[in-house]
Motif scaffolding. Structure first.
Motif, PDB file in Angstrom:
ATOM      1  N   ALA A 149      -3.560 -22.955  -3.263  1.00 34.85           N
ATOM      2  CA  ALA A 149      -3.133 -24.227  -3.697  1.00 34.85           C
ATOM      3  C   ALA A 149      -3.482 -25.473  -2.420  1.00 34.85           C
ATOM      4  O   ALA A 149      -3.717 -25.215  -1.467  1.00 34.85           O
ATOM      5  N   GLY A 150      -3.218 -26.683  -3.094  1.00 33.91           N
ATOM      6  CA  GLY A 150      -3.503 -27.975  -2.210  1.00 33.91           C
ATOM      7  C   GLY A 150      -2.416 -28.538  -1.914  1.00 33.91           C
ATOM      8  O   GLY A 150      -1.245 -27.653  -1.584  1.00 33.91           O
ATOM      9  N   ASN A 151      -2.405 -29.752  -1.684  1.00 36.46           N
ATOM     10  CA  ASN A 151      -0.851 -30.678  -1.181  1.00 36.46           C
ATOM     11  C   ASN A 151      -0.144 -30.555  -2.408  1.00 36.46           C
ATOM     12  O   ASN A 151      -0.437 -31.295  -3.585  1.00 36.46           O
ATOM     13  N   VAL A 152       1.362 -30.132  -2.267  1.00 34.97           N
ATOM     14  CA  VAL A 152       2.171 -30.071  -3.302  1.00 34.97           C
ATOM     15  C   VAL A 152       3.247 -30.890  -2.855  1.00 34.97           C
ATOM     16  O   VAL A 152       3.805 -31.182  -1.766  1.00 34.97           O
ATOM     17  N   ILE A 153       3.796 -31.671  -3.950  1.00 35.41           N
ATOM     18  CA  ILE A 153       5.012 -32.542  -4.004  1.00 35.41           C
ATOM     19  C   ILE A 153       6.013 -32.194  -4.900  1.00 35.41           C
ATOM     20  O   ILE A 153       5.731 -31.540  -5.749  1.00 35.41           O
ATOM     21  N   GLY A 154       7.351 -32.745  -4.701  1.00 33.92           N
ATOM     22  CA  GLY A 154       8.442 -32.426  -5.573  1.00 33.92           C
ATOM     23  C   GLY A 154       9.696 -32.393  -4.823  1.00 33.92           C
ATOM     24  O   GLY A 154       9.745 -32.569  -3.744  1.00 33.92           O
ATOM     25  N   GLY A 155      10.821 -32.214  -5.843  1.00 32.92           N
ATOM     26  CA  GLY A 155      12.172 -32.487  -5.317  1.00 32.92           C
ATOM     27  C   GLY A 155      12.493 -31.291  -4.612  1.00 32.92           C
ATOM     28  O   GLY A 155      11.914 -30.149  -4.633  1.00 32.92           O
ATOM     29  N   GLY A 156      13.136 -31.492  -3.526  1.00 35.55           N
ATOM     30  CA  GLY A 156      13.623 -30.304  -2.542  1.00 35.55           C
ATOM     31  C   GLY A 156      12.860 -30.138  -1.342  1.00 35.55           C
ATOM     32  O   GLY A 156      13.089 -29.146  -0.571  1.00 35.55           O
ATOM     33  N   ARG A 158       0.763  -1.108   0.117  1.00 37.29           N
ATOM     34  CA  ARG A 158       0.113  -0.003   0.087  1.00 37.29           C
ATOM     35  C   ARG A 158       0.839   1.388   0.253  1.00 37.29           C
ATOM     36  O   ARG A 158       0.405   2.118  -0.697  1.00 37.29           O
ATOM     37  N   LYS A 159       2.084   1.208   0.783  1.00 41.89           N
ATOM     38  CA  LYS A 159       2.712   2.223   0.884  1.00 41.89           C
ATOM     39  C   LYS A 159       3.936   2.480  -0.163  1.00 41.89           C
ATOM     40  O   LYS A 159       4.420   3.847  -0.228  1.00 41.89           O
ATOM     41  N   VAL A 160       4.153   1.384  -0.975  1.00 41.72           N
ATOM     42  CA  VAL A 160       5.151   1.612  -2.041  1.00 41.72           C
ATOM     43  C   VAL A 160       4.726   1.483  -3.534  1.00 41.72           C
ATOM     44  O   VAL A 160       4.226   0.598  -4.078  1.00 41.72           O
ATOM     45  N   ASP A 161       4.512   2.623  -4.080  1.00 43.23           N
ATOM     46  CA  ASP A 161       3.932   2.518  -5.277  1.00 43.23           C
ATOM     47  C   ASP A 161       4.536   2.118  -6.516  1.00 43.23           C
ATOM     48  O   ASP A 161       3.767   2.211  -7.719  1.00 43.23           O
ATOM     49  N   SER A 162       5.823   1.524  -6.349  1.00 36.52           N
ATOM     50  CA  SER A 162       6.265   0.883  -7.394  1.00 36.52           C
ATOM     51  C   SER A 162       5.353  -0.565  -7.737  1.00 36.52           C
ATOM     52  O   SER A 162       5.486  -0.988  -8.714  1.00 36.52           O
ATOM     53  N   VAL A 163       4.889  -0.793  -6.691  1.00 43.35           N
ATOM     54  CA  VAL A 163       4.260  -2.383  -6.911  1.00 43.35           C
ATOM     55  C   VAL A 163       3.133  -2.431  -7.838  1.00 43.35           C
ATOM     56  O   VAL A 163       2.135  -1.615  -7.573  1.00 43.35           O
ATOM     57  N   ARG A 164       2.744  -3.176  -8.758  1.00 42.76           N
ATOM     58  CA  ARG A 164       1.548  -3.088  -9.690  1.00 42.76           C
ATOM     59  C   ARG A 164       0.967  -4.538  -9.585  1.00 42.76           C
ATOM     60  O   ARG A 164      -0.084  -4.557 -10.074  1.00 42.76           O
ATOM     61  N   SER A 165       1.671  -5.563  -8.920  1.00 41.41           N
ATOM     62  CA  SER A 165       0.939  -6.784  -8.991  1.00 41.41           C
ATOM     63  C   SER A 165       1.309  -7.326  -7.697  1.00 41.41           C
ATOM     64  O   SER A 165       2.471  -7.552  -7.535  1.00 41.41           O
ATOM     65  N   CYS A 166       0.321  -7.907  -6.763  1.00 43.40           N
ATOM     66  CA  CYS A 166       0.666  -8.769  -5.521  1.00 43.40           C
ATOM     67  C   CYS A 166      -0.276  -9.900  -5.498  1.00 43.40           C
ATOM     68  O   CYS A 166      -1.365  -9.853  -5.487  1.00 43.40           O
ATOM     69  N   VAL A 167       0.521 -11.113  -5.563  1.00 44.75           N
ATOM     70  CA  VAL A 167      -0.151 -12.336  -5.272  1.00 44.75           C
ATOM     71  C   VAL A 167       0.013 -12.901  -4.039  1.00 44.75           C
ATOM     72  O   VAL A 167       1.155 -13.212  -3.607  1.00 44.75           O
ATOM     73  N   ILE A 168      -1.261 -13.174  -3.357  1.00 44.59           N
ATOM     74  CA  ILE A 168      -1.069 -13.628  -1.943  1.00 44.59           C
ATOM     75  C   ILE A 168      -1.334 -15.009  -1.839  1.00 44.59           C
ATOM     76  O   ILE A 168      -2.532 -15.638  -2.347  1.00 44.59           O
ATOM     77  N   ILE A 169      -0.527 -16.205  -1.394  1.00 45.91           N
ATOM     78  CA  ILE A 169      -0.849 -17.517  -1.379  1.00 45.91           C
ATOM     79  C   ILE A 169      -1.190 -17.857  -0.121  1.00 45.91           C
ATOM     80  O   ILE A 169      -0.606 -17.812   1.036  1.00 45.91           O
ATOM     81  N   THR A 170      -2.491 -18.479  -0.205  1.00 50.14           N
ATOM     82  CA  THR A 170      -3.168 -18.952   1.126  1.00 50.14           C
ATOM     83  C   THR A 170      -3.340 -20.444   0.941  1.00 50.14           C
ATOM     84  O   THR A 170      -2.137 -21.355   0.842  1.00 50.14           O
ATOM     85  N   SER A 171      -4.214 -21.140   1.041  1.00 49.54           N
ATOM     86  CA  SER A 171      -4.339 -22.566   0.835  1.00 49.54           C
ATOM     87  C   SER A 171      -5.775 -23.177   0.708  1.00 49.54           C
ATOM     88  O   SER A 171      -6.790 -22.293   0.948  1.00 49.54           O
ATOM     89  N   ASP A 172      -5.869 -24.277   0.208  1.00 54.97           N
ATOM     90  CA  ASP A 172      -7.246 -24.751   0.024  1.00 54.97           C
ATOM     91  C   ASP A 172      -7.956 -25.223   1.319  1.00 54.97           C
ATOM     92  O   ASP A 172      -8.882 -25.640   1.627  1.00 54.97           O
ATOM     93  N   LYS A 173      -6.939 -25.185   2.487  1.00 52.37           N
ATOM     94  CA  LYS A 173      -7.421 -25.380   3.962  1.00 52.37           C
ATOM     95  C   LYS A 173      -8.374 -24.257   4.303  1.00 52.37           C
ATOM     96  O   LYS A 173      -8.890 -24.168   5.420  1.00 52.37           O
ATOM     97  N   CYS A 174      -8.236 -23.066   3.657  1.00 54.28           N
ATOM     98  CA  CYS A 174      -9.220 -22.028   4.147  1.00 54.28           C
ATOM     99  C   CYS A 174     -10.492 -22.162   4.111  1.00 54.28           C
ATOM    100  O   CYS A 174     -11.365 -21.519   4.739  1.00 54.28           O
ATOM    101  N   ARG A 178      -6.617 -37.216  -0.638  1.00 52.01           N
ATOM    102  CA  ARG A 178      -6.170 -35.909  -0.816  1.00 52.01           C
ATOM    103  C   ARG A 178      -5.670 -35.634  -2.491  1.00 52.01           C
ATOM    104  O   ARG A 178      -5.138 -36.631  -2.942  1.00 52.01           O
ATOM    105  N   PRO A 179      -5.898 -34.636  -2.928  1.00 50.81           N
ATOM    106  CA  PRO A 179      -5.597 -34.331  -4.298  1.00 50.81           C
ATOM    107  C   PRO A 179      -3.960 -33.916  -4.401  1.00 50.81           C
ATOM    108  O   PRO A 179      -3.553 -33.134  -3.210  1.00 50.81           O
ATOM    109  N   TRP A 180      -3.089 -34.103  -5.046  1.00 48.80           N
ATOM    110  CA  TRP A 180      -1.685 -33.997  -5.198  1.00 48.80           C
ATOM    111  C   TRP A 180      -1.273 -33.010  -6.426  1.00 48.80           C
ATOM    112  O   TRP A 180      -2.200 -33.122  -7.296  1.00 48.80           O
ATOM    113  N   GLN A 181      -0.460 -32.080  -6.001  1.00 51.91           N
ATOM    114  CA  GLN A 181      -0.003 -31.070  -7.371  1.00 51.91           C
ATOM    115  C   GLN A 181       1.732 -31.462  -7.268  1.00 51.91           C
ATOM    116  O   GLN A 181       2.272 -31.412  -6.178  1.00 51.91           O
ATOM    117  N   PHE A 182       1.999 -31.578  -8.451  1.00 51.74           N
ATOM    118  CA  PHE A 182       3.581 -31.313  -8.680  1.00 51.74           C
ATOM    119  C   PHE A 182       4.023 -29.730  -8.529  1.00 51.74           C
ATOM    120  O   PHE A 182       2.968 -28.849  -8.872  1.00 51.74           O
TER     121      PHE A 182
END
Length: 262
Positions: A196-203, A127-143, A233-237
């Motif tokens: 997003a839901g349950n995520v799997i992958g390397g690392g 809100r206070k920094v006017d350079s930002v044009r796009s903000c994506v907030i990651i929540t969860s399907d558990k919401c 449960r559904p899984w996502q890569f």
């Protein structure tokens, strides 16, 4: 899916040469997002606590070598705003969170402080920094309120949460909706959430994740313990939700009015 392609949409022109701030870059999904954005030619700035597993994708993948890495707490509003003012990103992806259900029972206050007030802090900085044009907030399907339905939850289903983690993610959704309507309705910056839901992958070496837990048990010669054997449960890569986040970031930048409610 080659890096830089998103279906028929080429991501590279949208992110090449752009500064992107990622909270939670020392985590599993945040680390992969840093790698992908750097492959697209973006300049990344990461903001997160130090990785809490050993090994970690952050260290094994050398994530800190791909852009600026700031080890700090999302709950520190003053520090976060200072970094945002210094770096002046155009895109913000907020992934920093306390992500574990069982840990939320052990530390409910810390979970709400991180997941709810951390979201407030990132929105205050945007809100206070006017350079930002796009903000994506990651929540969860558990919401969503857990109704034990057999069909997948839909975006218009009621929010809720029996456990502190789920409740914190539902609360974060309400916070984002309030800020979007109160401070970003002028179109200066698009703000959207992704669930997003349950995520799997390397690392991924985190605790209470079914694949890492199984591997640890096998390596140590122990019986695999499945806490909820009857759960489906559904899984996502991992690259699949990140693909969606990157597309959403560009769409929100292009047309905040059409995509901020996504």
């Amino acid at each position: 899916m080659p890096l830089g392609r998103s279906g028929d949409m080429d991501l590279r022109p949208g992110y090449k040469g752009k500064k992107v701030l990622i909270t939670g870059h020392t985590g599993f999904k945040g680390g992969w997002l840093c790698l992908w954005l750097n492959a697209l030619g973006a300049e990344t700035v990461g903001y997160a606590l130090a990785p809490d597993t050993e090994p970690s994708l952050y260290n094994v993948g050398g994530i800190g070598d791909y852009g600026k890495s700031i080890i700090a707490d999302i709950r520190d509003r003053g520090q976060l705003l200072k970094i945002m003012e210094q770096e002046r990103p155009e895109f913000v992806f907020h992934l920093a969170a306390q992500p574990l259900v069982r840990r939320s029972y052990k530390d409910p206050a810390g979970t709400f402080e991180t997941n709810v007030m951390g979201t407030v802090n990132i929105l205050e900085a945007v809100r206070k920094v006017d350079s930002v044009r796009s903000c994506v907030i990651i929540t969860s399907d558990k919401c969503y309120e857990n109704m034990e339905w057999i069909y997948p939850y839909r975006e218009n289903d009621p929010l809720g949460g029996h456990d502190p983690y789920s409740a914190s993610k539902a609360s974060a959704e309400i916070v984002v909706s309030s800020y979007r309507r109160s401070f970003f309705s002028d179109g200066r910056c698009g703000v959207a959430t992704a669930r997003a839901g349950n995520v799997i992958g390397g690392g991924d070496w985190a605790e209470d994740r079914i694949v890492p837990d199984c591997i640890r048990s096998l390596v140590n010669g122990k019986r695999v313990k499945v806490r909820n054997p009857n759960a489906i449960r559904p899984w996502q890569f991992v690259l699949d939700p990140l693909h969606g986040y990157l597309m959403l970031g560009l769409k929100v930048r292009e047309d905040p009015g059409a995509y901020s409610e996504a």
